[in-house]
Design an enzyme around this catalytic site. Structure first.
Site, PDB file in Angstrom:
ATOM      1  N   GLU A 171       0.793  -1.238   0.000  1.00  0.00           N
ATOM      2  CA  GLU A 171       0.000   0.000   0.000  1.00  0.00           C
ATOM      3  C   GLU A 171       0.826   1.289   0.000  1.00  0.00           C
ATOM      4  O   GLU A 171       0.312   2.365   0.242  1.00  0.00           O
ATOM      5  CB  GLU A 171      -0.987   0.007   1.178  1.00  0.00           C
ATOM      6  CG  GLU A 171      -2.398  -0.382   0.777  1.00  0.00           C
ATOM      7  CD  GLU A 171      -2.618  -1.898   0.661  1.00  0.00           C
ATOM      8  OE1 GLU A 171      -1.627  -2.648   0.831  1.00  0.00           O
ATOM      9  OE2 GLU A 171      -3.740  -2.315   0.376  1.00  0.00           O
ATOM     10  N   TYR A 173       3.351   2.080   2.053  1.00  0.00           N
ATOM     11  CA  TYR A 173       3.934   2.472   3.342  1.00  0.00           C
ATOM     12  C   TYR A 173       5.443   2.178   3.338  1.00  0.00           C
ATOM     13  O   TYR A 173       5.976   1.663   2.348  1.00  0.00           O
ATOM     14  CB  TYR A 173       3.231   1.731   4.480  1.00  0.00           C
ATOM     15  CG  TYR A 173       1.772   2.135   4.660  1.00  0.00           C
ATOM     16  CD1 TYR A 173       1.435   3.441   5.018  1.00  0.00           C
ATOM     17  CD2 TYR A 173       0.739   1.222   4.466  1.00  0.00           C
ATOM     18  CE1 TYR A 173       0.108   3.817   5.185  1.00  0.00           C
ATOM     19  CE2 TYR A 173      -0.592   1.593   4.632  1.00  0.00           C
ATOM     20  CZ  TYR A 173      -0.907   2.893   4.994  1.00  0.00           C
ATOM     21  OH  TYR A 173      -2.216   3.264   5.156  1.00  0.00           O
ATOM     22  N   ARG A 221       2.569  -8.875   4.467  1.00  0.00           N
ATOM     23  CA  ARG A 221       1.661  -8.388   3.417  1.00  0.00           C
ATOM     24  C   ARG A 221       2.497  -7.783   2.304  1.00  0.00           C
ATOM     25  O   ARG A 221       3.099  -6.717   2.462  1.00  0.00           O
ATOM     26  CB  ARG A 221       0.666  -7.380   3.986  1.00  0.00           C
ATOM     27  CG  ARG A 221      -0.390  -7.027   2.961  1.00  0.00           C
ATOM     28  CD  ARG A 221      -1.676  -6.583   3.592  1.00  0.00           C
ATOM     29  NE  ARG A 221      -2.686  -6.382   2.570  1.00  0.00           N
ATOM     30  CZ  ARG A 221      -3.780  -5.673   2.743  1.00  0.00           C
ATOM     31  NH1 ARG A 221      -4.026  -5.115   3.916  1.00  0.00           N
ATOM     32  NH2 ARG A 221      -4.652  -5.531   1.772  1.00  0.00           N
ATOM     33  N   GLN A 346     -18.542   4.558   2.392  1.00  0.00           N
ATOM     34  CA  GLN A 346     -19.116   5.758   2.999  1.00  0.00           C
ATOM     35  C   GLN A 346     -18.972   5.837   4.520  1.00  0.00           C
ATOM     36  O   GLN A 346     -18.800   6.927   5.044  1.00  0.00           O
ATOM     37  CB  GLN A 346     -20.596   5.873   2.617  1.00  0.00           C
ATOM     38  CG  GLN A 346     -20.790   6.565   1.288  1.00  0.00           C
ATOM     39  CD  GLN A 346     -22.243   6.638   0.896  1.00  0.00           C
ATOM     40  OE1 GLN A 346     -22.682   5.898   0.025  1.00  0.00           O
ATOM     41  NE2 GLN A 346     -23.002   7.495   1.531  1.00  0.00           N
TER      42      GLN A 346
HETATM   43 FE1  SF4 Z   1     -17.699   0.250   4.097  1.00  0.00          FE
HETATM   44 FE2  SF4 Z   1     -19.980  -0.839   4.902  1.00  0.00          FE
HETATM   45 FE3  SF4 Z   1     -19.853   0.461   2.579  1.00  0.00          FE
HETATM   46 FE4  SF4 Z   1     -18.678  -1.921   2.903  1.00  0.00          FE
HETATM   47  S1  SF4 Z   1     -20.865  -1.473   2.968  1.00  0.00           S
HETATM   48  S2  SF4 Z   1     -17.786  -0.149   1.930  1.00  0.00           S
HETATM   49  S3  SF4 Z   1     -17.963  -1.757   4.994  1.00  0.00           S
HETATM   50  S4  SF4 Z   1     -19.566   1.338   4.607  1.00  0.00           S
END
Ligand code: SF4
Ligand code: NAP
Length: 677
Positions: A171, A173, A221, A346
Site C-alpha cells: 500500500e 507504506y 503483506r 461511505q
Molecule cells: Fe464500508 Fe460498509 Fe460500505 Fe462496505 S458497505 S464499503 S464496509 S460502509
C-alpha cells in the site's frame, strides 16, 4: 433449501496449516483502520468489535495498524506498540478473541512518507502526492534501528497475548517504499539493485522471527500490484516473496495499489475479484499459504478463487464490518443471510478520513457494538412502518428482530425505494445485495408486508407506533420550460422509464448528478468485467509489468454520448462526494469526456435546449435530453394527513429531512429508531 444453501463452500471452510497453527478455515479478517483505539472506552469497544467478529468464525483477525515507533505513526493520534506496558493493555482484546476460537494478529505498520507527522521518514526525501510533508531521508542507523523497532514491536505484541503479527509491506507504506525505485533512490546497500531494495523487509522478517520464536505467526503483506509508475514488476514481487518465505514467514497476504495510485482498487467501480491474478502470481512463487484480497465480498467469489487454486486463503476487511458473521452464516448454510459489503466506503474509509471511528453503511452496529442491544424487547408493540425504502426496511427488520409486531406498507409493488434507482449506476448494483438481505430479514422476522398498498389513515389505526419513512421525490426546479418533452427526472432515467438521447445536459452536480452522468457514459459491458476495467484504468491484466500498469490511468476513454453537467455553485463539481470515491467518479467522468460547468444561472428550456447565463454571457446548450438531478423534496403528504387527525407519528429518512439524505443516514436512523421503541 435456497439455491445459496445448496452451494458448496467446501474449500473456504476447510482448515489449513500455517506455520505451527492449524487454522479453522481459510478466511482472514483483514486489517482496517478503526480509530477505536483513541475513543473513550477504547478497550471495551475493541473487545466488543473484535470478539463479535471472532464469534463470526474468521480464522484470523488482523488488527488495525500499530506503528513500531514514533516516526511510523500514521498521524499524531495513531496507535503504536513500541511500549511493552501499553501493549499489555491490549491483552483483554486478545483473550476475548481467543475465547471465541479465532487467532488475533497485530498489524505492524510503519507509515513512512504517508505519515501525517512532521517527523516522517522515507528511504528517499520524496514527498508523497497525498501528503504535504516532505519526509526526511533515513540514515543507515535509522534503518537498522527501525528493523530493531519492528522486532521489539512484534515481541511486545507477543507478550500482550497476540498469536502473531502482520508486517505491512504494501500500500505504499515504508517497507513498500524501500522495495521499489519509485520511492527508493538510495545508492547505499538499501537501494539500487532489487537485492538491496529487498534487504529492509527481509531483515525485518528475519528479526521478528528470531525474536518471537517459531510458533509465533508471522504474516507478511506483500504488494502484489503497486499500480504506480516505477512499481515492481511481477518477477521482482515473486523474488521478494521467495525471500520472505525463506526468512520464515508463515503466510503471504497480498496488498493491491498504493494509496497514491490513480487506479481504484476497492470501491464499487472495481469488479469483484479483479485482483485474483495478482495473488495467483505470488502463489506461483512460494509454497506457504498466499492470501487474495480486495473486492472479495461474497462466499461465492471467495470459494471460486480458492477452488481455482489462485490463492490458499482470502482476506476480507470491510465485509466483516458489514457482517461480522460472514463465515459462520456460510458454514451454517445461511450464506443468503449475509449482509454484503457494497464497497461504497461511505461509513468505513470516509469516516476514518474525517476522524470518526469506523462504521458501516449497511450495518450501523459496526464499531458501535456497545450502543446496540440484541436481546428481545420486554414490551412488544404493534408497529406500522410506511415506506419500504432503506429507512423503512431497516426499521421494520430491526423492530421485528427485537420482537415487535411489525407491518410494512409500500406503495410500489417492490421494496427498495431510492435504492432501486441507485443500483442502476455503474457498479452500484451491489445495492441489490442490500435489497436481498433486507428482503430475507423481513421474512425471517415475520414482518407483515403490504406491497402495492399506499397506506391511508384508515390502514393505520390500532398500532402503538406509526413510523413514516415515505422518502423523497425528485425536486422539479421552478424554471420556464421545465415541462418541455426533452426534460426527464433522474428517477425516470435511472429506472429505465425514459431513454436519454446522444447529447445530454445533467442539471445538478451532486451525488446523483455524478451517478447519472456516469450511467449515461458507461457501456453496460464495461462494468463487472475485469478486462474492461483494466483497459479503462491502464492496468496490465496479467500483472507482470512494472507496477502492473499498462498505460495512463487517466487516459481519455471517449463515450458515444456527449454529456455536460451543470451546477449553480462556483465550487468544484462533486466537492461533496465521499473522499474515497469522489476522485474515482470525477476521473471517470473526465476520462469519458463529461464537461462540468459551475457558476451557471438557469434561464429557460425550449426547443433550442437549455438557456443559461455564464460569466454574464447568455448561452444555449443544445440537448436531446435534459436530466434533472436538482435534489429532492420530502414526501410528507401522509404524515401531514395523520398529524391533522391527531395521530402521533415518527418521521425518519428522507420524509424527515430530504437534504443530504443517503442510505447511510436512512439505515442508521431506522435501526436506532427500532432500538428505541
Ligand atoms: Fe464500508 Fe460498509 Fe460500505 Fe462496505 S458497505 S464499503 S464496509 S460502509
Ligand atoms: P445534492 O448532492 O444536494 O445535489 C443536488 C444538486 O442540485 C446540487 O448540484 C445543487 O447544486 C442542485 N440544485 C439544488 N436545488 C436546485 C434548484 N432548485 N434548481 C437547480 N439546481 C438545484 O443532492 P443529490 O445529488 O440529489 O443527492 C442526494 C444525496 O445522496 C446527497 O446527500 C448525496 O451526497 C447522496 N449521494 C451521494 C452519491 C455519491 O457520493 N456518489 C451518489 C448519489 C447520492 P447548485 O445549487 O449549485 O446548482
Amino acid at each position: 433449501m435456497t439455491d445459496m444453501q445448496k452451494k458448496s463452500f467446501g474449500t473456504m471452510l476447510s482448515p489449513i496449516r500455517a506455520g505451527q497453527h492449524m487454522l479453522r478455515n481459510r478466511v482472514i479478517m483483514g486489517s482496517m483502520h478503526t480509530r477505536l483505539e483513541t475513543e473513550p472506552d477504547s478497550i471495551a469497544r475493541q473487545i466488543a468489535f473484535y470478539a463479535e467478529r471472532a464469534r463470526g468464525e474468521a480464522a484470523i483477525l488482523v488488527t488495525g495498524g500499530f506503528a513500531p515507533n514514533a516516526e511510523g505513526m500514521f498521524d499524531p493520534e495513531g496507535p503504536r506498540i513500541d511500549d511493552p506496558e501499553d501493549a499489555r493493555s491490549l491483552r483483554p482484546i486478545c483473550e476475548a478473541v481467543q475465547a471465541e476460537g479465532s487467532l488475533i494478529c497485530a498489524q505492524l505498520l510503519h507509515a513512512g512518507r504517508y505519515a501525517k507527522i512532521e517527523s516522517c521518514v522515507a528511504p528517499s526525501p520524496i514527498r508523497a502526492p497525498i501528503n504535504r510533508i516532505v519526509p526526511r531521508e533515513m540514515t543507515d542507523a535509522d534503518i537498522r534501528r527501525t528493523i530493531e523497532d519492528f522486532a521489539k514491536a512484534a515481541k511486545n505484541a507477543q507478550a500482550a497475548g497476540f498469536d502473531g503479527v502482520e508486517i505491512m509491506g504494501s500500500e505504499g507504506y515504508l517497507i513498500n517504499e524501500f522495495t521499489v525505485i519509485h520511492t527508493n533512490k538510495r545508492e547505499d546497500e538499501w537501494g539500487g539493485s532489487a537485492e538491496n531494495r529487498h534487504r529492509f523487509p527481509v531483515e525485518i522478517v528475519r528479526a521478528v522471527r528470531e525474536r518471537c520464536g517459531s510458533d509465533f505467526l508471522v504474516i507478511y503483506r506483500i504488494s502484489a500490484a503497486d499500480l504506480v509508475e516505477g512499481g515492481a514488476p511481477a518477477e521482482e514481487i515473486a523474488d521478494l516473496a521467495r525471500k520472505i518465505e525463506a526468512e520464515g514467514a508463515d503466510i503471504l497476504n497480498t496488498g493491491i495499489g498504493w494509496h497514491e495510485a490513480r487506479v481504484p482498487t476497492i470501491a464499487y467501480q472495481v469488479p469483484r475479484g479483479a485482483w485474483r491474478q495478482a495473488a495467483a502470481n505470488v502463489k506461483a512463487a512460494v509454497s506457504i499459504p498466499v492470501v487474495a484480497s480486495n473486492r472479495i465480498n461474497t462466499p461465492e467469489i471467495a470459494e471460486d478463487i480458492l477452488a481455482s487454486g489462485e490463492a490458499d486463503m482470502i482476506s476480507m476487511a470491510r465485509p466483516f464490518l458489514a457482517d461480522p458473521h460472514f463465515v459462520k452464516k456460510t458454514r451454517e448454510g445461511h450464506a443468503d443471510e449475509i449482509n454484503t459489503c457494497i464497497a461504497c466506503n461511505q461509513a468505513c474509509l470516509d469516516f476514518i478520513f474525517s476522524d470518526r471511528p469506523v462504521s458501516c453503511l449497511v450495518n450501523p452496529r459496526a464499531g458501535r457494538e456497545t450502543e446496540f442491544r440484541e436481546s428481545p424487547t420486554e414490551s412488544p408493540k404493534k408497529v406500522a412502518v410506511v415506506g419500504g425504502g432503506a429507512a423503512g426496511m431497516a426499521t421494520a427488520s430491526e423492530a421485528a428482530m427485537l420482537g415487535h409486531d411489525v407491518t410494512l406498507f409500500e406503495a410500489q409493488d417492490k421494496l427498495g425505494g431510492q435504492l432501486n434507482l441507485a443500483q442502476a449506476a455503474p457498479g452500484k448494483d451491489e445495492f441489490n445485495e442490500t435489497l436481498r438481505y433486507y428482503g430475507g430479514q423481513l421474512q425471517k422476522h415475520g414482518v407483515k408486508l403490504r406491497l402495492g398498498q399506499r397506506a391511508g389513515s384508515d390502514d393505520l389505526t390500532g398500532f402503538d407506533h406509526v413510523v413514516i419513512s415515505t422518502g423523497v421525490t425528485p425536486r422539479i426546479p421552478d424554471l420556464p420550460g421545465v415541462d418541455h418533452p426533452s426534460v426527464a427526472t433522474y428517477a425516470e432515467i435511472l429506472s429505465g422509464n425514459r431513454a436519454a438521447g446522444d447529447t445530454v445536459v445533467v442539471m445538478g452536480a451532486g451525488g446523483i448528478g455524478h451517478d447519472v452522468a456516469e450511467f449515461l457514459v458507461t457501456e453496460p459491458a464495461e462494468t463487472h468485467n475485469t478486462d474492461a476495467f483494466c483497459e479503462t484504468w491502464g492496468v496490465d491484466p496479467q500483472f507482470t509489468t512494472s507496477g502492473a500498469l499498462a498505460g495512463d490511468p487517466l487516459a481519455p476513454k471517449p463515450s458515444r454520448r456527449k454529456v455536460v453537467m451543470l451546477q449553480r455553485k462556483t465550487s468544484k463539481a462533486g466537492a461533496g462526494l465521499g473522499v474515497s470515491t469522489g476522485w474515482i467518479l470525477r476521473n471517470a467522468l473526465r476520462k469519458h469526456g463529461v464537461e462540468a460547468l459551475g457558476g451557471v444561472v438557469y434561464d429557460r428550456i425550449d426547443d433550442a435546449g437549455l438557456h443559461i447565463v455564464m460569466d454574464g454571457e447568455p448561452k444555449i446548450i443544445a440537448a436531446d435530453t435534459i436530466v434533472l438531478c436538482t435534489g429532492q423534496e420530502p414526501e410528507r403528504a401522509l404524515a401531514e394527513d395523520l398529524a391533522a387527525q391527531g395521530v402521533t407519528v415518527t418521521m425518519i429518512g428522507g420524509a424527515k429531512e430530504a437534504a443530504e439524505l443517503d442510505a447511510l443516514r436512512a439505515i442508521d436512523e431506522g435501526v436506532r429508531l427500532a432500538q428505541s421503541l
